[in-house]
Design an enzyme around this catalytic site. Structure first.
Site, PDB file in Angstrom:
ATOM      1  N   LYS A   1      -8.967  17.546  -5.799  1.00  0.00           N
ATOM      2  CA  LYS A   1      -9.068  17.135  -7.200  1.00  0.00           C
ATOM      3  C   LYS A   1     -10.559  17.165  -7.547  1.00  0.00           C
ATOM      4  O   LYS A   1     -11.391  17.426  -6.678  1.00  0.00           O
ATOM      5  CB  LYS A   1      -8.484  15.738  -7.411  1.00  0.00           C
ATOM      6  CG  LYS A   1      -9.199  14.651  -6.645  1.00  0.00           C
ATOM      7  CD  LYS A   1      -8.706  13.282  -7.068  1.00  0.00           C
ATOM      8  CE  LYS A   1      -9.514  12.197  -6.409  1.00  0.00           C
ATOM      9  NZ  LYS A   1      -9.137  10.878  -6.819  1.00  0.00           N
TER      10      LYS A   1
ATOM     11  N   LYS B   1       0.837  -1.207   0.000  1.00  0.00           N
ATOM     12  CA  LYS B   1       0.000   0.000   0.000  1.00  0.00           C
ATOM     13  C   LYS B   1       0.874   1.261   0.000  1.00  0.00           C
ATOM     14  O   LYS B   1       0.655   2.202  -0.766  1.00  0.00           O
ATOM     15  CB  LYS B   1      -0.915  -0.026   1.227  1.00  0.00           C
ATOM     16  CG  LYS B   1      -1.628   1.251   1.528  1.00  0.00           C
ATOM     17  CD  LYS B   1      -2.683   1.560   0.495  1.00  0.00           C
ATOM     18  CE  LYS B   1      -3.201   2.962   0.664  1.00  0.00           C
ATOM     19  NZ  LYS B   1      -4.414   3.213  -0.062  1.00  0.00           N
TER      20      LYS B   1
ATOM     21  N   CYS C   1      -4.639  11.039   1.447  1.00  0.00           N
ATOM     22  CA  CYS C   1      -3.795   9.847   1.368  1.00  0.00           C
ATOM     23  C   CYS C   1      -2.326  10.136   1.082  1.00  0.00           C
ATOM     24  O   CYS C   1      -1.467   9.841   1.907  1.00  0.00           O
ATOM     25  CB  CYS C   1      -4.343   8.905   0.316  1.00  0.00           C
ATOM     26  SG  CYS C   1      -6.061   8.519   0.603  1.00  0.00           S
TER      27      CYS C   1
END
Ligand code: UGA
Length: 468
Positions: free
Chosen positions: A347, A230, A286
């Site tokens: 975004k 990840k 993130c």
């Protein structure tokens, strides 16, 4: 979205073969999307959260985040009695065979992760397992956790005298992108399953079978490797963006053109065409957080991670680029000017403003004593809670209202609405025709046609027509 809602629904009906009882601990963005999609596959899902206000609103059909199609999917599955929401954590754990942990793992300014939410979810599971010693649960960790967290979980369970017969642990990192999470769930590039228990792997394979049958590769590994995958994925993607942004900066001062450069670069199959769009810097909940967490973990193991440190640093600088470009365009006289800021989310297709580069631009403009007219189709409310309206900052109800009497406009987010703006209609509304396009949404030909000074990302000085 890779496919529209209708084709997704058709796929789901076709895929639907679920028969598992699932509980999701943590009904944030990852938890809600995962739970809803698993319900869509036919499973019985309970999404739980300690935030009673959030659960109340979900029970009233109000979805606390904007994610395309999520609301429709939630409605569809609650009506079909496959999906419910509760703040009663113990009840939720008791009901399910498979427990997904999707709680947040925020970091402090040093990149030190706070595992308190993970810890409290685990303690709830331990409590239920203690009162029902004959039950066995599959515990799936989807939250992004520091590498080796699975070992810590095993130790925690052992220290609470929970026997290995009572649970099996699986690391199943998520790769969902905000704004296209539903399609990412049904059409992932891969599924990663990390566990020491073959039974747990079988269970999770079964759960994902309809998706796997579609040709999706499954990587089966140990949980520590799954956790590391990840971080490596997010860190590499962030590195790619930081790199292309620096290429764009170089193009800006030479006569090179970034779009051609990025296209040629991406055609090398070892590099690939995706994630090579220059912009105001990466943001969101993130990349910035995960990179900091990775750096912090590497430091603990005395491993240097210069590439990641460099991409974070490059990104920090990039977030200030828009106002630097504006200074160039307005001849260093931003003070007192009215600037339309188009886009506030990190975004397009999300209302998430966490670590949004648009907010850095907003802050830079405030620090330059400009008047700001900000507009975002979805994220204005979230931005307002961090930057309330005042004499210098107004939130507009439309793009047209934001650009009214503005000396310049800055495009910070790549919303479809901005891509489609009619410059012939925008030009007369503005006081001066200046555009800083941080997402390369418009074309120089278009901008020139309607008399705009136009600076975009990495399109060389050949694009710039300075009138000052
Ligand atoms: C990212 C990853 O893409 C997901 O795979 C992962 O599951 C998720 O983080 C997570 O860890 O939960 P997300 O943060 O939703 O997803 O958004 P991205 O689409 O990856 O974009 C991240 C940032 O990079 C945005 O600020 C975006 O504008 C920027 N970006 C992206 C660029 O500037 N250029 C690009 O070419 C692509």
């Amino acid at each position: 979205m890779k496919k529209g809602l209708i084709s997704l629904l058709i796929l789901c009906v076709y895929l639907c073969n679920g028969d598992q009882s699932i509980t999701i601990l943590g009904s944030g963005y990852v938890g809600l999307v995962t739970g809803t999609c698993l319900a869509e596959l036919g499973n019985t899902v309970i999404c739980a959260d300690v935030d009673t206000k959030k659960i109340d609103s979900l029970n009233k059909g109000i979805v606390p985040i904007y994610e395309p199609y999520l609301e429709a999917y939630i409605r569809h599955n609650t009506q079909a009695h496959r999906l419910q929401f509760t703040a009663d954590i113990d009840y939720a754990i008791q009901q399910a065979e498979i427990i997904f942990i999707t709680v947040g793992t925020p970091v402090d300014s040093e990149g030190e992760v706070k595992l308190c939410y993970i810890h409290s979810a685990l303690l709830s599971i331990i409590r239920v397992l203690k009162t029902n010693p004959s039950t066995r649960k599959f515990i799936v960790v989807k939250s992004t956790v520091p590498i080796t967290t699975n070992q810590y979980i095993e130790e925690l369970f052992t220290s609470h005298n929970i026997s290995k017969n009572q649970y099996a642990l699986i690391s199943n990192p998520e790769f969902l992108r905000e704004g296209q999470a539903i399609s990412d769930f049904f059409y992932p590039d891969r599924i990663v399953l990390g566990s020491h228990s073959p039974e747990a792997i079988r269970c999770l394979r079964h759960l994902h079978q309809p998706i796997i049958e579609n040709g999706v590769p499954v990587i089966v590994t140990d949980p520590t490797t799954a956790e590391a995958i990840k971080f490596a994925s997010n860190a590499f993607l962030a590195l790619k963006i930081a790199f292309i942004n620096e290429c764009a900066n170089l193009c800006d001062v030479t006569d090179a053109t970034i779009s051609v450069l990025a296209k040629a670069l991406g055609l090398d199959t070892r590099i690939g065409p995706d994630f090579l769009n220059p912009g105001p810097g990466f943001g969101g909940s993130c990349f910035p957080k995960d990179l900091k967490m990775l750096l912090q973990s590497a430091k603990k193991y005395d491993v240097s991670f210069h590439t990641i440190a460099a991409s974070l640093k490059a990104n920090e600088i990039q977030k200030h680029k828009a106002v630097k470009k504006l200074n160039q365009l307005l001849n260093h006289s931003i003070e007192g000017k009215t600037i339309a800021l188009l886009g506030l989310s990190f975004k397009a297709n999300t209302d998430d403003v966490r670590d949004s580069p648009a907010l850095t631009i907003l802050e830079d403009l405030l620090n330059s004593n400009a008047y700001i007219q900000a507009y975002d189709p979805m994220a204005a409310q979230n931005a307002q809670s961090l930057f309330p309206e005042n004499n210098s900052l107004k939130y507009a109800a439309s793009m047209q209202e934001a650009v009214k009497n503005a000396d310049a406009l800055i495009i910070a987010t790549e919303w479809e609405e901005f891509k489609k703006m009619h410059l012939d209609q925008i030009a007369p509304l503005m006081l001066q025709q200046n555009i800083i396009d941080m997402r390369n949404l418009l074309s120089v030909e278009q901008a020139r046609k309607y008399g705009f000074n136009y600076i975009s990302m990495g399109n060389g000085s050949y694009f710039i027509e300075l009138s000052h």
